[in-house]
Enzyme design. Structure first.
Site, PDB file in Angstrom:
ATOM      1  N   SER A 155      11.708 -39.083  86.250  1.00  0.00           N
ATOM      2  CA  SER A 155      10.329 -39.554  86.168  1.00  0.00           C
ATOM      3  C   SER A 155       9.600 -38.926  84.973  1.00  0.00           C
ATOM      4  O   SER A 155      10.068 -39.033  83.844  1.00  0.00           O
ATOM      5  CB  SER A 155       9.611 -39.260  87.490  1.00  0.00           C
ATOM      6  OG  SER A 155       8.358 -39.885  87.540  1.00  0.00           O
ATOM      7  N   ASP A 366      14.009 -50.238  90.199  1.00  0.00           N
ATOM      8  CA  ASP A 366      12.804 -49.477  89.903  1.00  0.00           C
ATOM      9  C   ASP A 366      11.917 -50.273  88.960  1.00  0.00           C
ATOM     10  O   ASP A 366      12.321 -50.571  87.834  1.00  0.00           O
ATOM     11  CB  ASP A 366      13.176 -48.135  89.272  1.00  0.00           C
ATOM     12  CG  ASP A 366      11.957 -47.351  88.802  1.00  0.00           C
ATOM     13  OD1 ASP A 366      10.859 -47.600  89.341  1.00  0.00           O
ATOM     14  OD2 ASP A 366      12.109 -46.499  87.913  1.00  0.00           O
ATOM     15  N   HIS A 428      13.224 -43.424  93.502  1.00  0.00           N
ATOM     16  CA  HIS A 428      13.356 -42.370  94.507  1.00  0.00           C
ATOM     17  C   HIS A 428      14.744 -42.375  95.128  1.00  0.00           C
ATOM     18  O   HIS A 428      14.948 -41.883  96.222  1.00  0.00           O
ATOM     19  CB  HIS A 428      12.316 -42.561  95.616  1.00  0.00           C
ATOM     20  CG  HIS A 428      10.915 -42.347  95.157  1.00  0.00           C
ATOM     21  ND1 HIS A 428      10.286 -43.207  94.297  1.00  0.00           N
ATOM     22  CD2 HIS A 428      10.030 -41.348  95.410  1.00  0.00           C
ATOM     23  CE1 HIS A 428       9.058 -42.780  94.074  1.00  0.00           C
ATOM     24  NE2 HIS A 428       8.878 -41.668  94.723  1.00  0.00           N
TER      25      HIS A 428
END
Length: 442
Positions: A155, A366, A428
């Site tokens: 991230s 994502d 995640h």
């Protein structure tokens, strides 16, 4: 520093967890807290990995428990007994690497500052402090000085980690001590360039059939592909953007197969929690109690980490300094943080001239940091394609796709970068990603 033993009686396996603080900055006012777990295979020979969780301000404990560490919560047993129960993660990166999980910057996890000024931090300050932390950690742990070193994270670490790698590389060249055996870096679903990352959302949504061909084509024509900073005077463009947001607005952008569940959670299983232990968005998710059953939300699982990390017995075992933190937060949203690096692409470009190896992986579900945007900035590095787009497999099944790039100088490869997608993975889903994306070899 201190070491504690976490025992899982079901598996008859002990995880030896070392924790500690290292002071950095002026007068060592910033005290960075870390968790360290040795490799299960060969600590003397296996790589040393510095893991940074994104945010900024999200605790490394999340990376340890929810992503690549050896422990995860046993949800069935935890919900039945009311207390968090650990299980072993069979895909832990500690099977092949020594890992430092670092809470950085100050205000993250159990890290703190003795001065108010220590909480004023930026991308470059955070990177410099982490570099200083690593140097001091290696002085305290000289037995790991010769281990291959990798900087890794996910991230928002996609901004910080390349800066740290550059700092280490430059430090080695000018003779900073100790000399580090830097071999490369690993980034998962990395924030890299705001414009590229954000403008790739609409093409990604189209590829995943989240928006129609007609809407996509009209958007590209009227907005010219600009989703981050559209021309607000262009009425047609703004209508298309509103339509796109309507289409994707009910999805969890980190994993498009899941709903956006800001306010759709049941009571937090059987655990009793003090609401002050929860940040704003977690509070909404974990403590709301609708009258009708709602879909599962991955945030439900965060209840266990709040319960565990805020337990006084646990904090005593971790040797958390009394009075330094009112309570542990999964992510600190109140950091006085300056986002002074808008793109880390130039850092990657500088590193292509060095003898390092890079692994960049992206969950292909994502939508926060779409893989096509990541692929776009990698292409901009103008590396040579050594192996073109091809599937990779786990147990005979396609697990994603990959490409291998290299920088050639006089027919000698000095740098290589592997890009890999993980089928079904989201931002995640590092536990899934860790199964077949080892950090020591590709």
């Amino acid at each position: 520093m201190s070491a504690i033993k976490l025992r899982n009686t079901h598996y008859q396996y002990d995880v030896i967890l070392q924790t500690g603080y290292i002071g950095v900055g002026e007068l060592e006012a910033v005290q960075l807290f870390y968790y360290f777990i040795e490799s299960e295979r060969s600590p003397e020979d296996d790589p040393l990995v510095l893991w940074l969780t994104g945010g900024p301000g999200c605790s490394a404990l999340c990376g340890l428990v929810y992503e690549i560490g050896p422990l995860s919560f046993d949800y069935a047993k935890s919900s039945a007994g009311g207390e968090p129960v650990f299980a072993l993660n069979p895909y832990s990166w500690t099977k092949i690497a020594n890992i430092i999980f670092l809470d950085a910057p100050a205000g993250t996890g159990f890290s703190y500052s003795t001065t108010l000024e220590g909480y004023d931090v930026s991308d470059t300050i955070s990177a410099a402090q982490t570099y200083e932390f690593l140097r001091k950690w290696l002085v305290d742990h000289p037995e790991f000085l010769t281990n291959p070193l990798y900087v890794a994270g996910d991230s928002y670490s996609g901004i910080i980690a390349p800066i740290i790698v550059q700092e280490i590389s430059d430090g080695n060249e000018v003779g900073d001590q100790p000399t580090m055996n830097l071999k490369g870096y690993v980034l998962g679903n990395p924030v890299t360039d705001d414009e590229i990352d954000t403008n790739s959302i609409v093409p990604f949504a189209h590829l995943k059939a989240l928006i129609s061909d007609e809407l996509y084509e009209s958007f590209m024509k009227n907005c010219k592909g600009e989703y981050l900073n559209p021309d607000q005077s262009n009425a047609s463009c703004m209508e298309h953007i509103l339509a796109i947001k309507e289409c994707i607005g009910k999805l969890f952008t980190g994993q498009i197969l899941e709903p956006l569940c800001k306010t759709i959670s049941p009571k937090p299983i059987t655990l009793k929690l003090n609401p002050r232990f929860l940040i704003a968005d977690d509070t909404d998710i974990l403590l709301s109690s609708p009258h009708v059953p709602r879909p599962w939300c991955r945030h439900f699982n965060y209840v266990y980490i709040y319960k565990w990390a805020n337990d006084e017995t646990v904090q005593d075992a971790l040797h958390i300094r009394k009075g330094t933190k009112k309570h542990w937060e999964r992510c600190n949203k109140t950091l006085a943080y300056s986002y002074n690096v808008k793109s880390s692409v130039d850092y990657h470009r500088n590193l292509t001239k060095k003898p390092y190896r890079a692994l960049i992986y992206s969950g292909d579900h994502d939508m926060s940091i779409p893989y096509i945007g990541t692929h776009e900035w990698i292409e901009s590095l103008n590396l040579t394609i050594k192996y073109d787009w091809e599937p990779w497999f786990v147990d005979g099944q396609v697990a994603g796709y990959t490409m291998l790039y290299a920088y050639n100088e006089l027919d000698y490869i000095t740098y290589d970068l592997r890009f890999a997608t993980v089928k079904g993975g989201g931002s995640h889903s590092a536990g899934i990603q860790a199964r077949a994306v080892p950090c020591h070899d590709r």
